[in-house]
Scaffold this active site. Sequence first.
Site, short mmCIF file in Angstrom:
data_model
loop_
_atom_site.label_atom_id
_atom_site.label_comp_id
_atom_site.label_asym_id
_atom_site.label_seq_id
_atom_site.Cartn_x
_atom_site.Cartn_y
_atom_site.Cartn_z
N THR A 37 0.88 -1.17 0.00
CA THR A 37 0.00 0.00 0.00
C THR A 37 0.92 1.22 0.00
OG1 THR A 37 0.00 0.25 2.40
CG2 THR A 37 -1.64 -1.27 1.46
N GLU A 85 -3.48 -1.56 8.30
CA GLU A 85 -3.66 -0.13 8.09
C GLU A 85 -3.38 0.48 9.45
OE1 GLU A 85 -4.24 1.80 5.52
OE2 GLU A 85 -4.29 0.14 4.09
N SER A 86 -2.47 1.46 9.52
CA SER A 86 -1.95 1.84 10.83
C SER A 86 -2.10 3.31 11.20
CB SER A 86 -0.46 1.47 10.89
OG SER A 86 0.28 2.33 10.05
N THR A 126 -1.17 -3.20 19.52
CA THR A 126 -0.79 -1.84 19.93
C THR A 126 -1.36 -1.52 21.31
OG1 THR A 126 -1.32 0.47 19.47
CG2 THR A 126 -2.76 -1.12 18.48
N ASP A 127 -0.69 -0.61 22.02
CA ASP A 127 -1.24 -0.17 23.31
C ASP A 127 -2.53 0.62 23.14
OD1 ASP A 127 -0.14 2.12 22.19
OD2 ASP A 127 0.95 2.75 23.99
N GLU A 128 -2.82 1.04 21.89
CA GLU A 128 -4.03 1.83 21.67
C GLU A 128 -5.30 1.03 21.93
OE1 GLU A 128 -4.02 4.57 18.37
OE2 GLU A 128 -1.84 4.53 18.26
N TYR A 154 -9.20 2.79 14.02
CA TYR A 154 -7.93 2.02 13.96
C TYR A 154 -7.80 1.13 15.18
CZ TYR A 154 -3.00 1.05 14.93
OH TYR A 154 -1.83 0.43 15.28
N ALA A 156 -9.98 0.25 17.38
CA ALA A 156 -11.08 -0.72 17.50
C ALA A 156 -10.82 -1.93 16.60
CB ALA A 156 -12.40 -0.06 17.13
N LYS A 158 -7.86 -3.04 15.64
CA LYS A 158 -6.76 -3.82 16.23
C LYS A 158 -7.28 -4.63 17.43
CE LYS A 158 -2.93 -3.78 15.27
NZ LYS A 158 -2.16 -4.59 14.27
N PRO A 278 -10.22 14.38 16.09
CA PRO A 278 -11.41 13.93 16.84
C PRO A 278 -11.08 12.69 17.68
CG PRO A 278 -11.83 13.98 14.44
CD PRO A 278 -10.38 14.30 14.64
P1 NAD Z 1 2.96 0.65 8.38
O1 NAD Z 1 1.70 1.34 8.00
O2 NAD Z 1 4.25 1.39 8.27
O3 NAD Z 1 3.13 -0.70 7.53
C1 NAD Z 1 2.07 -1.56 7.30
C2 NAD Z 1 2.49 -2.50 6.18
O4 NAD Z 1 1.41 -3.41 5.96
C3 NAD Z 1 2.78 -1.81 4.84
O5 NAD Z 1 3.96 -2.32 4.27
C4 NAD Z 1 1.57 -2.16 4.00
O6 NAD Z 1 1.87 -2.23 2.60
C5 NAD Z 1 1.18 -3.51 4.56
N1 NAD Z 1 -0.23 -3.83 4.35
C6 NAD Z 1 -1.30 -3.02 4.55
N2 NAD Z 1 -2.43 -3.68 4.24
C7 NAD Z 1 -2.07 -4.93 3.86
C8 NAD Z 1 -2.78 -6.06 3.44
N3 NAD Z 1 -4.12 -6.06 3.34
N4 NAD Z 1 -2.10 -7.19 3.15
C9 NAD Z 1 -0.74 -7.22 3.22
N5 NAD Z 1 -0.01 -6.15 3.60
C10 NAD Z 1 -0.66 -5.02 3.92
O7 NAD Z 1 2.72 0.14 9.87
P2 NAD Z 1 3.76 0.01 11.07
O8 NAD Z 1 3.84 1.32 11.76
O9 NAD Z 1 4.98 -0.65 10.59
O10 NAD Z 1 2.95 -0.96 12.02
C11 NAD Z 1 3.10 -2.39 11.90
C12 NAD Z 1 2.24 -3.05 12.94
O11 NAD Z 1 2.61 -2.63 14.24
C13 NAD Z 1 0.75 -2.71 12.80
O12 NAD Z 1 0.01 -3.86 13.02
C14 NAD Z 1 0.50 -1.67 13.88
O13 NAD Z 1 -0.81 -1.76 14.34
C15 NAD Z 1 1.49 -2.12 14.94
N6 NAD Z 1 1.99 -1.06 15.83
C16 NAD Z 1 2.53 0.07 15.31
C17 NAD Z 1 3.05 1.05 16.17
C18 NAD Z 1 3.70 2.30 15.64
O14 NAD Z 1 4.07 3.19 16.43
N7 NAD Z 1 3.90 2.45 14.33
C19 NAD Z 1 3.00 0.85 17.56
C20 NAD Z 1 2.44 -0.34 18.05
C21 NAD Z 1 1.95 -1.29 17.17
#
Ligand code: NAD
Length: 327
Positions: A37, A85-86, A126-128, A154, A156, A158, A278
């Site tokens: 994405t 989706e993050s 996530t802690d969220e 988001y 919800a 997760k 929001p």
């Molecule tokens: P990111 O948005 O940078 O990366 C997400 C990746 O998932 C991308 O490479 C995207 O192409 C891929 N993706 C999206 N939809 C997809 C699908 N349907 N099938 C296959 N691939 C898909 O996210 P991030 O920040 O690296 O977060 C990774 C994970 O860690 C997430 O699950 C997020 O909830 C969790 N997380 C993130 C944070 C943070 O601070 N960024 C903190 C805690 C937890």
Amino acid sequence: MKKILITGGAGFIGSNFVHYMLNKYLNYSIVNLDLLTYAGNLETLKEVQDKPNYKFVRGDISDREHVYKLFEEEKFDIAVNFAAESHVDRSVENPQLFIQTNIIGTQVLLDACRKYGIKRYHQVSTDEVYGDLPIDRRDLFFTEKSAINPSSPYSASKTAADLLVNSYYRTYGLPTTISRCSNNYGPYHFPEKLIPLMILNAFEDKQLPVYGNGENIRDWLHVYDHCTAVDLIIHKGKIGEVYNIGGHNERSNIEVVKTILNILGKSEDLISYVNDRPGHDLRYAIDPSKIENELGWKAKYDFDSGIKETVKWYIEHEYWWKSVLSV
Ligand code: NAD
């Protein structure tokens, strides 16, 4: 020799985890399933793309047929699901995509694990999922027993995924673990999130948009420390358990922004306060005692050294952020 599926391995944390695992375990073979994405970028994986024990597969975790075929062919030992989706703001605009990827995608992966077998399925959460804490009660922290109380579409989505994972453990005995980490920062972070956005805007003398009064507090963890924690959990974590991950680095958003300006030697006049998001969560703060005491995990970075290193990384990797922003 172990075969590991990493989903979302072209995104921020997933790509750091791919690099970390390939460096640490020379005898592991990694398959990275990512839809690419806007948040996923193969530029991030250029250094490893030709390694014989690494394979990239473009695909959607919610595409059942494709996921089943991959599981059937590859016979994974471990699956680690980073794909999501993050971005909270995007979930406010369009929740549907978050339901599809974060919930349905997780369910498809769990079903594939059941059908083809797995030694460990790990859900990166996530802690969220815990919602937020009051700003004026700095004595309160999220533990694994805190109530689930998500605020945004988001978080919800997760949360729903976490509940599904737990139900597959309870109902089908699937060997699962879940980690709930605080906000990450570090290399390869897409410049829509607070820290990289502020670094790049300051670098280019653009305005730095800060939500509300900037007092919202986040608990920052360097992405390297998140990787070491997930590594420990997939190898030593107890099946069916949840582990919180955080390094006690609470900072208000405005403190973070001022620190970045200070490191870059830029004026605070670049800060521009904008209408609040929001449902904006007030404060996140993780109690990591369980993973520290049970698995011996400890964060390596404190925020002050980690943020300096991260700013330097963005300065030195202009080609990377220019290329991801140009897609
Ligand atoms: P990111 O948005 O940078 O990366 C997400 C990746 O998932 C991308 O490479 C995207 O192409 C891929 N993706 C999206 N939809 C997809 C699908 N349907 N099938 C296959 N691939 C898909 O996210 P991030 O920040 O690296 O977060 C990774 C994970 O860690 C997430 O699950 C997020 O909830 C969790 N997380 C993130 C944070 C943070 O601070 N960024 C903190 C805690 C937890």
